[in-house]
Motif scaffolding. Sequence first.
Motif, PDB file in Angstrom:
ATOM      1  N   GLY A 113       0.824  -1.465   0.394  1.00  0.00           N
ATOM      2  CA  GLY A 113      -0.073   0.119  -0.222  1.00  0.00           C
ATOM      3  C   GLY A 113       1.186   1.503   0.063  1.00  0.00           C
ATOM      4  N   LEU A 114       0.463   2.074   1.034  1.00  0.00           N
ATOM      5  CA  LEU A 114       0.817   3.610   0.794  1.00  0.00           C
ATOM      6  C   LEU A 114       2.501   3.403   1.445  1.00  0.00           C
ATOM      7  N   GLY A 115       3.036   2.753   2.204  1.00  0.00           N
ATOM      8  CA  GLY A 115       4.028   2.423   2.888  1.00  0.00           C
ATOM      9  C   GLY A 115       5.335   2.180   1.836  1.00  0.00           C
ATOM     10  N   ILE A 131      12.177  -2.034   5.941  1.00  0.00           N
ATOM     11  CA  ILE A 131      11.276  -2.144   4.978  1.00  0.00           C
ATOM     12  C   ILE A 131      10.838  -2.989   6.487  1.00  0.00           C
ATOM     13  N   ALA A 132       9.992  -2.849   6.913  1.00  0.00           N
ATOM     14  CA  ALA A 132       9.512  -3.363   8.642  1.00  0.00           C
ATOM     15  C   ALA A 132       8.802  -3.990   9.156  1.00  0.00           C
ATOM     16  N   SER A 133       8.219  -4.810   8.638  1.00  0.00           N
ATOM     17  CA  SER A 133       6.259  -5.746   8.939  1.00  0.00           C
ATOM     18  C   SER A 133       6.483  -7.374   9.685  1.00  0.00           C
ATOM     19  N   ARG A 134       5.240  -7.737   9.338  1.00  0.00           N
ATOM     20  CA  ARG A 134       5.571  -9.153  10.113  1.00  0.00           C
ATOM     21  C   ARG A 134       5.757 -10.363   9.340  1.00  0.00           C
ATOM     22  N   ASN A 186       6.629   6.057  10.291  1.00  0.00           N
ATOM     23  CA  ASN A 186       5.420   5.349  11.023  1.00  0.00           C
ATOM     24  C   ASN A 186       4.272   5.122  10.559  1.00  0.00           C
ATOM     25  N   ASN A 187       4.276   3.935   9.446  1.00  0.00           N
ATOM     26  CA  ASN A 187       3.039   3.435   8.828  1.00  0.00           C
ATOM     27  C   ASN A 187       2.230   2.933   9.291  1.00  0.00           C
ATOM     28  N   ALA A 188       2.560   1.547   9.635  1.00  0.00           N
ATOM     29  CA  ALA A 188       2.247   0.459   9.743  1.00  0.00           C
ATOM     30  C   ALA A 188       1.106   0.402  10.711  1.00  0.00           C
ATOM     31  N   ALA A 189      -0.318  -0.137  10.333  1.00  0.00           N
ATOM     32  CA  ALA A 189      -0.668  -0.211  11.136  1.00  0.00           C
ATOM     33  C   ALA A 189      -2.114  -1.598  10.782  1.00  0.00           C
ATOM     34  N   ALA A 237       5.019  10.353  10.774  1.00  0.00           N
ATOM     35  CA  ALA A 237       3.868   9.411  10.997  1.00  0.00           C
ATOM     36  C   ALA A 237       2.803   9.760  10.390  1.00  0.00           C
ATOM     37  N   ILE A 238       1.735   8.574   9.974  1.00  0.00           N
ATOM     38  CA  ILE A 238       0.795   8.650   9.258  1.00  0.00           C
ATOM     39  C   ILE A 238      -0.451   8.388   9.774  1.00  0.00           C
ATOM     40  N   THR A 239      -1.266   8.941  10.103  1.00  0.00           N
ATOM     41  CA  THR A 239      -2.597   9.052  10.346  1.00  0.00           C
ATOM     42  C   THR A 239      -4.021   8.456   9.497  1.00  0.00           C
ATOM     43  N   THR A 240      -5.038   9.911  10.235  1.00  0.00           N
ATOM     44  CA  THR A 240      -6.044   9.943   9.074  1.00  0.00           C
ATOM     45  C   THR A 240      -6.619  10.859   9.618  1.00  0.00           C
ATOM     46  N   PRO A 283      -4.029  10.802   5.274  1.00  0.00           N
ATOM     47  CA  PRO A 283      -4.592  10.536   4.350  1.00  0.00           C
ATOM     48  C   PRO A 283      -6.353  10.888   4.326  1.00  0.00           C
ATOM     49  N   GLY A 284      -6.667  10.913   2.935  1.00  0.00           N
ATOM     50  CA  GLY A 284      -8.100  10.898   2.860  1.00  0.00           C
ATOM     51  C   GLY A 284      -8.486   9.289   2.432  1.00  0.00           C
ATOM     52  N   PRO A 285      -9.231   9.147   1.658  1.00  0.00           N
ATOM     53  CA  PRO A 285      -9.239   8.067   1.402  1.00  0.00           C
ATOM     54  C   PRO A 285      -8.481   7.376  -0.309  1.00  0.00           C
ATOM     55  N   ARG A 287      -7.310   4.138  -2.246  1.00  0.00           N
ATOM     56  CA  ARG A 287      -7.204   1.843  -2.254  1.00  0.00           C
ATOM     57  C   ARG A 287      -6.401   1.438  -3.039  1.00  0.00           C
ATOM     58  N   THR A 288      -6.348   0.759  -1.334  1.00  0.00           N
ATOM     59  CA  THR A 288      -5.581   0.518  -1.611  1.00  0.00           C
ATOM     60  C   THR A 288      -6.335  -1.478  -0.856  1.00  0.00           C
ATOM     61  N   LYS A 289      -5.626  -2.719  -0.921  1.00  0.00           N
ATOM     62  CA  LYS A 289      -5.943  -3.782  -0.667  1.00  0.00           C
ATOM     63  C   LYS A 289      -6.026  -3.748   0.774  1.00  0.00           C
ATOM     64  N   ALA A 291      -6.358  -1.424   3.066  1.00  0.00           N
ATOM     65  CA  ALA A 291      -7.332  -0.354   3.761  1.00  0.00           C
ATOM     66  C   ALA A 291      -9.204  -1.643   3.971  1.00  0.00           C
ATOM     67  N   PHE A 292      -8.776  -1.199   1.859  1.00  0.00           N
ATOM     68  CA  PHE A 292     -10.697  -0.802   1.650  1.00  0.00           C
ATOM     69  C   PHE A 292     -10.556  -2.821   2.297  1.00  0.00           C
ATOM     70  N   SER A 293      -9.956  -3.991   2.005  1.00  0.00           N
ATOM     71  CA  SER A 293     -10.732  -5.069   2.465  1.00  0.00           C
ATOM     72  C   SER A 293     -11.904  -5.245   3.718  1.00  0.00           C
TER      73      SER A 293
HETATM   74  N1  LIG Z   1      -5.350   3.813   2.423  1.00  0.00           N
HETATM   75  C1  LIG Z   1      -6.595   4.807   2.807  1.00  0.00           C
HETATM   76  O1  LIG Z   1      -7.502   4.797   2.278  1.00  0.00           O
HETATM   77  C2  LIG Z   1      -5.920   5.052   4.662  1.00  0.00           C
HETATM   78  C3  LIG Z   1      -5.061   4.594   4.734  1.00  0.00           C
HETATM   79  N2  LIG Z   1      -4.131   5.050   5.963  1.00  0.00           N
HETATM   80  C4  LIG Z   1      -3.467   5.394   6.695  1.00  0.00           C
HETATM   81  O2  LIG Z   1      -1.817   4.681   5.920  1.00  0.00           O
HETATM   82  C5  LIG Z   1      -1.131   3.201   6.250  1.00  0.00           C
HETATM   83  C6  LIG Z   1      -0.758   2.205   4.761  1.00  0.00           C
HETATM   84  O3  LIG Z   1      -2.462   1.746   5.272  1.00  0.00           O
HETATM   85  P1  LIG Z   1      -2.843   1.204   3.625  1.00  0.00           P
HETATM   86  O4  LIG Z   1      -1.475   1.281   2.644  1.00  0.00           O
HETATM   87  O5  LIG Z   1      -3.829   1.613   3.234  1.00  0.00           O
HETATM   88  O6  LIG Z   1      -3.227  -0.026   4.319  1.00  0.00           O
HETATM   89  P2  LIG Z   1      -1.558  -1.897   4.493  1.00  0.00           P
HETATM   90  O7  LIG Z   1      -2.685  -2.558   5.080  1.00  0.00           O
HETATM   91  O8  LIG Z   1      -1.460  -2.140   3.417  1.00  0.00           O
HETATM   92  O9  LIG Z   1      -0.952  -1.124   5.623  1.00  0.00           O
HETATM   93  C7  LIG Z   1      -0.497  -1.446   6.655  1.00  0.00           C
HETATM   94  C8  LIG Z   1       0.440  -2.536   6.682  1.00  0.00           C
HETATM   95  O10 LIG Z   1       1.028  -1.893   8.256  1.00  0.00           O
HETATM   96  C9  LIG Z   1       2.060  -3.194   8.311  1.00  0.00           C
HETATM   97  N3  LIG Z   1       0.924  -4.378   9.497  1.00  0.00           N
HETATM   98  C10 LIG Z   1       0.261  -4.175  10.451  1.00  0.00           C
HETATM   99  N4  LIG Z   1       0.435  -4.899  11.304  1.00  0.00           N
HETATM  100  C11 LIG Z   1       1.623  -4.963  11.694  1.00  0.00           C
HETATM  101  C12 LIG Z   1       2.582  -5.089  12.810  1.00  0.00           C
HETATM  102  N5  LIG Z   1       1.785  -5.356  14.428  1.00  0.00           N
HETATM  103  N6  LIG Z   1       4.226  -4.861  13.106  1.00  0.00           N
HETATM  104  C13 LIG Z   1       4.416  -4.510  12.264  1.00  0.00           C
HETATM  105  N7  LIG Z   1       3.461  -4.391  10.475  1.00  0.00           N
HETATM  106  C14 LIG Z   1       2.282  -4.645  10.508  1.00  0.00           C
HETATM  107  C15 LIG Z   1       1.027  -4.694   7.145  1.00  0.00           C
HETATM  108  O11 LIG Z   1       2.194  -5.581   7.052  1.00  0.00           O
HETATM  109  P3  LIG Z   1       2.308  -6.603   7.076  1.00  0.00           P
HETATM  110  O12 LIG Z   1       0.739  -7.577   7.315  1.00  0.00           O
HETATM  111  O13 LIG Z   1       3.446  -7.565   6.622  1.00  0.00           O
HETATM  112  O14 LIG Z   1       2.214  -6.954   8.502  1.00  0.00           O
HETATM  113  C16 LIG Z   1       1.133  -3.626   6.158  1.00  0.00           C
HETATM  114  O15 LIG Z   1       1.919  -3.713   5.815  1.00  0.00           O
HETATM  115  C17 LIG Z   1      -1.440   3.113   7.156  1.00  0.00           C
HETATM  116  O16 LIG Z   1      -1.302   3.562   8.450  1.00  0.00           O
HETATM  117  C18 LIG Z   1      -3.112   3.899   7.517  1.00  0.00           C
HETATM  118  O17 LIG Z   1      -3.477   3.909   8.838  1.00  0.00           O
HETATM  119  C19 LIG Z   1      -5.179   6.627   6.518  1.00  0.00           C
HETATM  120  C20 LIG Z   1      -5.915   6.930   5.714  1.00  0.00           C
HETATM  121  C21 LIG Z   1      -6.554   6.445   4.929  1.00  0.00           C
END
Ligand SMILES: NC(=O)C1=CN([C@@H]2O[C@H](COP(=O)(O)OP(=O)(O)OC[C@H]3O[C@@H](n4cnc5c(N)ncnc54)[C@H](OP(=O)(O)O)[C@@H]3O)[C@@H](O)[C@H]2O)C=CC1
Length: 378
Positions: A113-115, A131-134, A186-189, A237-240, A283-285, A287-289, A291-293
């Motif tokens: 997504g956005l990250g 890049i770091a996530s699970r 800080n984008n993970a959420a 930080a990416i919030t909303t 960010p506003g809305p 389309r990423t998988k 978020a939208f899923s």
């Molecule tokens: N798309 C949108 O409309 C909007 C998005 N945002 C924000 O933008 C950011 C990106 O969202 P988006 O790209 O849409 O969605 P994604 O679901 O693609 O991104 C979320 C990312 O967070 C990672 N993540 C989730 N849990 C954990 C964890 N416990 N530890 C480490 N990493 C984790 C996921 O990777 P993995 O599963 O590998 O851990 C994933 O890559 C978020 O902060 C979201 O709140 C804000 C407003 C609107």
Amino acid sequence: MNFDLSHEKLFTYLLILCSIIISFGGVVRTHKTTYRACAVGRLNMAAAAAVVFRRNLFPLKLGQKACALHSSCALRDADPLPQASFFPPNDATMLPPGSFSDKVAFVTGGGTGLGRAMTQGLSQLGATCVIASRKLEVLQKTAEEITAQTGNKVFPVACDVRDPAAVAQCLDQMEKLTGLPDVVINNAAGNFVSPSEKLSPNGWKTIVDIVLNGTAFVTLELGKRLIRQDKGASFLAITTIYAESGSGFVVPSASAKAGVEALYKSLAAEWGRYGLRFNIIQPGPIRTKGAFSRLDPTGAFEKSMIGRIPVGRLGTPNEIKNLALYMSSHYATWMSGAVVRLDGGEYVSMAGEFNDLRKVSKQQWDLIEAMIRQTKGS
Ligand SMILES: NC(=O)C1=CN([C@@H]2O[C@H](COP(=O)(O)OP(=O)(O)OC[C@H]3O[C@@H](n4cnc5c(N)ncnc54)[C@H](OP(=O)(O)O)[C@@H]3O)[C@@H](O)[C@H]2O)C=CC1
Ligand SMILES: CCCCC/C=C\C/C=C\C/C=C\C=C\C(=O)SCCNC(=O)CCNC(=O)[C@H](O)C(C)(C)COP(=O)(O)OP(=O)(O)OC[C@H]1O[C@@H](n2cnc3c(N)ncnc32)[C@H](O)[C@@H]1OP(=O)(O)O
């Protein structure tokens, strides 16, 4: 007996019947529209039910394929409004080449997504990225693809940000690979829509742990290490947009994102003296998988969401990328403690008491004006 069956109800029951047939693998024709169940096995029923749900809220266009609730299906793409043609997204990377040469960037959730878009932009402009996530496989794939595109190294590191020990280990690994970062995003959420009365304590905790505690663990641990090494850095930080207003049905996310904003504004004030900047994008809305899923799994709300965005379309990951690159770059060294909303005007559009008057036609305005002008006295 009184059978109070309106046409609408009859139609709904008919569709439910169709959805059951679809769930057994069939193809059904209703109103010249062919719906082919996009799911297999147990998901069939859920997908078909979602189609029924969606159709009753916002009718599908003829010929549009129903594709709800299944990861193998492309996400639906509701049409932009006519005014969107005035505001085409410009996806080109905005800053000059080399803007991040010799810089190291750390992006949580950078695999999707956005990250992923922000990592791609940083890498394109010369940064070495971590890049770091699970999900290590997802990170690896993204890292390979971006490196192949840009020629710059992207290192994948598995890390669950909810676990402070895992965060410390991940940062140890980064220090060995690249040294401490100049740019931190800080984008993970985590998020899902749910009526609050259905939330379990663990549901609440899961979101707050990823969003607020995860951001705090990463930020505090990195901050301490940077301070020890007397190294400056930019934190983003990416919030909303609803971090500010709050929002029903995503209460843990709204609460945690508001906490992240408080954390970042507070540290901007406290840690500027160590060469650390802290900023926020709302960010506003987009389309990423991810978020939208979880926020609109049936696709029922996308059209109405676009309807309330003055610019008439969703945002794109690259639009967030460009803002994030600017805010993290040496062009923005005077920016700290800033909260920048990038939402096509959605926030103000939802907030204004009278904004629904956009629906009033020219003739209706003539009538309204005449009525107002006729009113004398109070
Ligand atoms: N798309 C949108 O409309 C909007 C998005 N945002 C924000 O933008 C950011 C990106 O969202 P988006 O790209 O849409 O969605 P994604 O679901 O693609 O991104 C979320 C990312 O967070 C990672 N993540 C989730 N849990 C954990 C964890 N416990 N530890 C480490 N990493 C984790 C996921 O990777 P993995 O599963 O590998 O851990 C994933 O890559 C978020 O902060 C979201 O709140 C804000 C407003 C609107
Ligand atoms: C008006 C309509 C508007 C439509 C909007 C459309 C588009 C978007 C517009 C704007 C977006 C604005 C902001 C977006 C913010 C975002 O953050 S989007 C990013 C979303 N990305 C992710 O969430 C990716 C990561 N997510 C996950 O991994 C999972 O979804 C999860 C967060 C659940 C964490 O996974 P995991 O750790 O595996 O948790 P569990 O599955 O074990 O669940 C933990 C507990 O949570 C409960 N739970 C899970 N899902 C739900 C649900 N849907 N409803 C209620 N509760 C749920 C689960 O049951 C566990 O609790 P218990 O142990 O059972 O008590």
